[in-house]
Design a protein around this motif. Sequence first.
Motif, PDB file in Angstrom:
ATOM      1  N   ASN A 381      -9.010   8.522   4.389  1.00  0.00           N
ATOM      2  CA  ASN A 381      -9.425   8.572   2.990  1.00  0.00           C
ATOM      3  C   ASN A 381      -8.384   9.377   2.230  1.00  0.00           C
ATOM      4  O   ASN A 381      -8.313  10.607   2.378  1.00  0.00           O
ATOM      5  N   THR A 404      -9.007   3.968   2.745  1.00  0.00           N
ATOM      6  CA  THR A 404      -9.369   4.047   1.333  1.00  0.00           C
ATOM      7  C   THR A 404      -8.274   4.811   0.608  1.00  0.00           C
ATOM      8  O   THR A 404      -8.025   5.992   0.894  1.00  0.00           O
ATOM      9  N   ASP A 406      -7.141   5.871  -3.044  1.00  0.00           N
ATOM     10  CA  ASP A 406      -7.656   5.970  -4.418  1.00  0.00           C
ATOM     11  C   ASP A 406      -6.804   6.944  -5.217  1.00  0.00           C
ATOM     12  O   ASP A 406      -6.837   8.147  -4.988  1.00  0.00           O
ATOM     13  N   ILE A 434      -9.024  -0.503   1.095  1.00  0.00           N
ATOM     14  CA  ILE A 434      -9.612  -0.427  -0.249  1.00  0.00           C
ATOM     15  C   ILE A 434      -8.654   0.360  -1.123  1.00  0.00           C
ATOM     16  O   ILE A 434      -8.431   1.554  -0.911  1.00  0.00           O
TER      17      ILE A 434
END
Length: 474
Positions: A381, A404, A406, A434
């Motif tokens: 993450n 992930t 982001d 993602i």
Amino acid sequence: MRKIKLLQVNQRVNENRRSFLTKMILILGGASLMPRLAFAGKDHRINQDWLIEQEVNSKRTGQPIDGQGGTIFVSKPLILTQGKYKNINFTPAKGYFGPGPVFFSKDNFVYHENISIIGFAGPGCKVVSSTEGHQNFKAVGLCRYNDNGRLKRTKLIKPVNLKLTNKVFVEDVSEFKVGDFIWIGDGKFKISVINGNQIVLDSGGISNIIGPKVFNGGKDNCDVGQFVTLDADDRNGIRIGNGKEAWNIDTTQSKIECINNAWFGFFHYSKHYQGKQLIENIQSIGNGYCGIGLGYMNDGYVKNCRSEKNGNNGIDIFESKSNVIISDNNVSDNGVDGIFVGGDGETAEVLGNKIINNRRIGLLINARNSPIRGLFIKNNNIVSSGMNSLTLTGVSSGNVINNTLDGSKIRSAIFLEKRNGMHMEGGINLLDNIISNAMKGDVSTNYDGYSIDGKAKILIQSKRRLLIKGIDGY
């Protein structure tokens, strides 16, 4: 009268017996029983000479030197040679501005149990060997290596691209003077002028007429809040190794603190592969350079560590073999990269880490001399990276799966970076990641050879259509 004389004789006999027993305790190595009475209890002061005496006793008995929780106020450089130590706090005596203790291995082994080394003006703890070959370090219990080396740093109050200017503005210049070497981002520079809260860096001649001269590292594009740190080479919390072969390291039975040291918090100083490194349960916060620095990782793992607010990288592995795993670490708010892993043809797996708000790259994989093959990155993450989430430099093949990503503020979320002189063959699979909030797209590269017709292949699979740049066929 006879009874009185007999009583006096018995008293003398008893006194002689006690004296004899005391001497026998010392001779037979039982002297460690005596200090328990003299120094029992946490934070009681222990004379430095007492420790030297225990070195002699330990040489006979082979038992760890046990301080029973007492504190040694170090007043002169302290070199320890018996290998095993427990329940001792080391701190500098008033007026002592030298290094903390140096621990030499005995029978290729150094053991720390509930050891604290805190507050030294010089380096904190060094664990070294006078011989070649396999060396071992093991930590047990709570070990603390904090506040060593006199960290001096401030922060930028204005953004700066160091490729375009040699002037920076900082919160506080009081810790610095003209001629000091400082680190900003990944670069080492020299102070030429201080004017108010402005620092002018040495330009070093015509070749650096726009930006400053770099003495080490590179010139980063730095944002407000970036650390500006006085160079403090080798003033670490704990350093293991002489810069030769890697050590066997085991911290699995310990909790280790490395907080507010001037250089590395925890540093394994090695330049060759050897042994097994089991790095676990380290909390490394607010150090001048890297939080956890590991030279060459031959086998083992780095897991369940916390590294944050360090001047450079949170976890920095110069080079690693592929059977090393970097997993389940929390890495945040570091001045350059969250996790950096190098490799020569291969590198460690990186799994399940939380990498948040690091000022340059969240996760950087970097090839040394040969392209990295067989990369494996999964379930990480990576949030709010100053430049981009994931950079693969000189990576020829591998899998990047279910991560992930982001927030990449300057580049695309995933950047495939060219390493000059490396011929790229193989395939990179970017599967089910993602990706969101990337400033310049989802995936990009500066390689010419990444195309569906070239030797190097890129397979991208995603639930949504990604913005791809520089890769033909997408």
